[in-house]
Design a protein around this motif. Structure first.
Motif, PDB file in Angstrom:
ATOM      1  N   SER A 263      -0.189  37.260   6.340  1.00  0.00           N
ATOM      2  CA  SER A 263      -1.371  36.504   5.909  1.00  0.00           C
ATOM      3  C   SER A 263      -2.531  37.451   5.614  1.00  0.00           C
ATOM      4  O   SER A 263      -3.303  37.238   4.670  1.00  0.00           O
ATOM      5  CB  SER A 263      -1.764  35.476   6.972  1.00  0.00           C
ATOM      6  OG  SER A 263      -2.328  36.096   8.114  1.00  0.00           O
ATOM      7  N   TRP A 264      -2.663  38.501   6.410  1.00  0.00           N
ATOM      8  CA  TRP A 264      -3.694  39.514   6.159  1.00  0.00           C
ATOM      9  C   TRP A 264      -3.448  40.201   4.815  1.00  0.00           C
ATOM     10  O   TRP A 264      -4.380  40.432   4.038  1.00  0.00           O
ATOM     11  CB  TRP A 264      -3.680  40.537   7.292  1.00  0.00           C
ATOM     12  CG  TRP A 264      -4.694  41.629   7.146  1.00  0.00           C
ATOM     13  CD1 TRP A 264      -5.983  41.626   7.597  1.00  0.00           C
ATOM     14  CD2 TRP A 264      -4.507  42.898   6.487  1.00  0.00           C
ATOM     15  NE1 TRP A 264      -6.616  42.804   7.268  1.00  0.00           N
ATOM     16  CE2 TRP A 264      -5.732  43.603   6.584  1.00  0.00           C
ATOM     17  CE3 TRP A 264      -3.427  43.492   5.838  1.00  0.00           C
ATOM     18  CZ2 TRP A 264      -5.895  44.876   6.056  1.00  0.00           C
ATOM     19  CZ3 TRP A 264      -3.590  44.763   5.295  1.00  0.00           C
ATOM     20  CH2 TRP A 264      -4.814  45.441   5.412  1.00  0.00           C
ATOM     21  N   LEU A 265      -2.186  40.511   4.524  1.00  0.00           N
ATOM     22  CA  LEU A 265      -1.846  41.166   3.260  1.00  0.00           C
ATOM     23  C   LEU A 265      -2.154  40.252   2.073  1.00  0.00           C
ATOM     24  O   LEU A 265      -2.637  40.714   1.023  1.00  0.00           O
ATOM     25  CB  LEU A 265      -0.368  41.553   3.260  1.00  0.00           C
ATOM     26  CG  LEU A 265       0.145  42.323   2.037  1.00  0.00           C
ATOM     27  CD1 LEU A 265      -0.594  43.650   1.899  1.00  0.00           C
ATOM     28  CD2 LEU A 265       1.649  42.554   2.148  1.00  0.00           C
TER      29      LEU A 265
ATOM     30  N   LEU B  96      -1.213  32.518  -4.527  1.00  0.00           N
ATOM     31  CA  LEU B  96      -1.503  33.232  -3.283  1.00  0.00           C
ATOM     32  C   LEU B  96      -1.926  32.272  -2.174  1.00  0.00           C
ATOM     33  O   LEU B  96      -1.536  32.438  -1.012  1.00  0.00           O
ATOM     34  CB  LEU B  96      -2.588  34.278  -3.522  1.00  0.00           C
ATOM     35  CG  LEU B  96      -2.161  35.515  -4.324  1.00  0.00           C
ATOM     36  CD1 LEU B  96      -3.366  36.380  -4.657  1.00  0.00           C
ATOM     37  CD2 LEU B  96      -1.123  36.324  -3.550  1.00  0.00           C
ATOM     38  N   LEU B  97      -2.703  31.264  -2.524  1.00  0.00           N
ATOM     39  CA  LEU B  97      -3.126  30.298  -1.511  1.00  0.00           C
ATOM     40  C   LEU B  97      -1.959  29.417  -1.057  1.00  0.00           C
ATOM     41  O   LEU B  97      -1.892  29.022   0.110  1.00  0.00           O
ATOM     42  CB  LEU B  97      -4.272  29.441  -2.044  1.00  0.00           C
ATOM     43  CG  LEU B  97      -5.630  30.146  -2.106  1.00  0.00           C
ATOM     44  CD1 LEU B  97      -6.672  29.259  -2.774  1.00  0.00           C
ATOM     45  CD2 LEU B  97      -6.107  30.540  -0.709  1.00  0.00           C
ATOM     46  N   CYS B  98      -1.048  29.111  -1.965  1.00  0.00           N
ATOM     47  CA  CYS B  98       0.168  28.390  -1.560  1.00  0.00           C
ATOM     48  C   CYS B  98       0.962  29.220  -0.555  1.00  0.00           C
ATOM     49  O   CYS B  98       1.437  28.704   0.467  1.00  0.00           O
ATOM     50  CB  CYS B  98       1.033  28.078  -2.783  1.00  0.00           C
ATOM     51  SG  CYS B  98       0.456  26.693  -3.785  1.00  0.00           S
ATOM     52  N   ALA B  99       1.102  30.506  -0.855  1.00  0.00           N
ATOM     53  CA  ALA B  99       1.817  31.394   0.060  1.00  0.00           C
ATOM     54  C   ALA B  99       1.089  31.496   1.393  1.00  0.00           C
ATOM     55  O   ALA B  99       1.715  31.513   2.465  1.00  0.00           O
ATOM     56  CB  ALA B  99       1.969  32.776  -0.571  1.00  0.00           C
ATOM     57  N   LEU B 100      -0.236  31.547   1.342  1.00  0.00           N
ATOM     58  CA  LEU B 100      -1.019  31.649   2.571  1.00  0.00           C
ATOM     59  C   LEU B 100      -0.867  30.394   3.427  1.00  0.00           C
ATOM     60  O   LEU B 100      -0.718  30.479   4.653  1.00  0.00           O
ATOM     61  CB  LEU B 100      -2.489  31.879   2.221  1.00  0.00           C
ATOM     62  CG  LEU B 100      -3.421  32.269   3.372  1.00  0.00           C
ATOM     63  CD1 LEU B 100      -2.951  33.552   4.043  1.00  0.00           C
ATOM     64  CD2 LEU B 100      -4.855  32.421   2.864  1.00  0.00           C
ATOM     65  N   ALA B 101      -0.897  29.222   2.793  1.00  0.00           N
ATOM     66  CA  ALA B 101      -0.700  27.972   3.531  1.00  0.00           C
ATOM     67  C   ALA B 101       0.674  27.951   4.192  1.00  0.00           C
ATOM     68  O   ALA B 101       0.820  27.540   5.354  1.00  0.00           O
ATOM     69  CB  ALA B 101      -0.854  26.776   2.587  1.00  0.00           C
ATOM     70  N   PHE B 102       1.685  28.396   3.457  1.00  0.00           N
ATOM     71  CA  PHE B 102       3.045  28.449   3.995  1.00  0.00           C
ATOM     72  C   PHE B 102       3.106  29.364   5.213  1.00  0.00           C
ATOM     73  O   PHE B 102       3.642  28.993   6.267  1.00  0.00           O
ATOM     74  CB  PHE B 102       4.005  28.940   2.907  1.00  0.00           C
ATOM     75  CG  PHE B 102       5.437  29.054   3.355  1.00  0.00           C
ATOM     76  CD1 PHE B 102       6.322  28.012   3.137  1.00  0.00           C
ATOM     77  CD2 PHE B 102       5.901  30.203   3.990  1.00  0.00           C
ATOM     78  CE1 PHE B 102       7.650  28.111   3.548  1.00  0.00           C
ATOM     79  CE2 PHE B 102       7.213  30.310   4.409  1.00  0.00           C
ATOM     80  CZ  PHE B 102       8.090  29.261   4.186  1.00  0.00           C
ATOM     81  N   VAL B 103       2.557  30.561   5.091  1.00  0.00           N
ATOM     82  CA  VAL B 103       2.667  31.564   6.154  1.00  0.00           C
ATOM     83  C   VAL B 103       1.889  31.141   7.397  1.00  0.00           C
ATOM     84  O   VAL B 103       2.386  31.261   8.528  1.00  0.00           O
ATOM     85  CB  VAL B 103       2.175  32.933   5.641  1.00  0.00           C
ATOM     86  CG1 VAL B 103       2.069  33.928   6.790  1.00  0.00           C
ATOM     87  CG2 VAL B 103       3.117  33.466   4.575  1.00  0.00           C
TER      88      VAL B 103
END
Length: 304
Positions: free
Chosen positions: A171-173, A6-13
């Motif tokens: 990112s909120w999701l 999830l944090l990888c996805a958040l960094a990407f977004v």
């Protein structure tokens, strides 16, 4: 593992959203004010960022970081909607405000991201997972930079900025999913804050830290000067706002690709070269890039 994904996805977004916003906002600013006005807006950005980070530091001691990130993302998206409406209504200084917004919102979101990461992982895990976060962030930057160039040509610069809204919503999701993770971890702990005086006290006790700080300051000054010259050149080589946005996006995407390459190579470099020699090479690499830019400035003409 879910938290890492999830944090990888958040960094990407987050960094993807920034690389969509940055070229578009910079292009609109150059169209409205020209590169000569950049020093003024940079001063305003520094002041506003300092004020916002001060407010963040106060709330971060009492509000869970995941919730704080979600709140910051929501406020950032709301402000962008308002500013875009003002810009499309030809309200004076809207382009100036958009420039300030794009630099401040990313500072806040990145600060919260790393605060959350620091509270979530032990040092042993952080040694390898932080590099993964940086790589995913650089990948997001590449996608955003290339994407905004395409969108600006197809839809226009202002319309491309609307893409930032769903990215911030995503990112909120992701924060919602992070919040729903059942296993209690260190992420639920609040970071320990030290006073500015305590920070300087620790800094001054270490000659090593003082030298690193000096290196960072010098590099930031050089980067700012290069950024100014880059914007001057962009004005010379572009004819309209959308072309300028595409050019800036492509250049930033190339920079992100270089960053990702270095991030992937950091481990082997530090292992075989060592930290002292690596730090010594940083000014040499930066100087070489500046020299190349001075020797062949017309590369911008083909970057689009």
């Amino acid at each position: 593992m879910q938290r890492i994904v999830l944090l990888c996805a958040l960094a990407f977004v987050v960094l993807c959203s920034y690389e969509v916003a940055r070229p578009a906002c910079e292009s609109l600013f150059l169209e409205a004010y020209g590169s000569a006005a950049l020093p003024q807006v940079w001063i305003v950005v520094a002041i506003v960022a300092a004020l916002v980070v001060t407010v963040y530091n106060r709330f971060s001691a009492s509000v869970p970081l995941v919730r704080l990130f979600a709140i910051a993302a929501g406020i950032s998206a709301t402000l962008l909607i308002v500013l875009l409406q003002l810009f499309q209504a030809d309200v004076p200084e809207a382009a100036f405000a958009l420039y300030v917004w794009k630099d401040v919102y990313v500072v806040v979101l990145v600060e919260i991201f790393w605060s959350f990461a620091n509270a979530s992982f032990a040092i042993g895990t952080a040694k390898w997972v932080y590099g993964l976060f940086c790589v995913m962030g650089s990948l997001g930057s590449m996608v955003g930079g290339k994407g905004v160039g395409y969108l600006a040509k197809e839809w226009g610069t202002v319309q491309s900025l609307w893409l930032v809204i769903p990215l911030l919503a995503l990112s909120w999701l992701l924060c919602v999913f992070l919040k729903r993770l059942d296993a209690p971890t260190q992420s639920e702990q609040q970071p320990q804050h030290s006073s500015l005086q305590e920070g300087f006290s620790v800094l001054l006790k270490s000659r090593y830290l003082v030298l690193i700080l000096a290196l960072i300051v010098v590099i930031q000054v050089v980067i700012t000067l290069v950024d100014y010259q880059f914007n001057v050149m962009v004005e010379q080589y572009t004819q309209n706002t959308d072309e300028r946005t595409a050019l800036i996006g492509n250049v930033y995407a190339a920079i992100s690709m270089g960053s990702m390459t270095l991030q992937l190579a950091t481990g082997p470099i530090l292992r075989f070269v060592g930290i002292p020699l690596t730090l010594f090479c940083i000014p040499l690499v930066l100087g070489g890039a500046v020299g190349l830019m001075a020797a062949a400035p017309r590369f911008l003409a083909t970057a689009a």
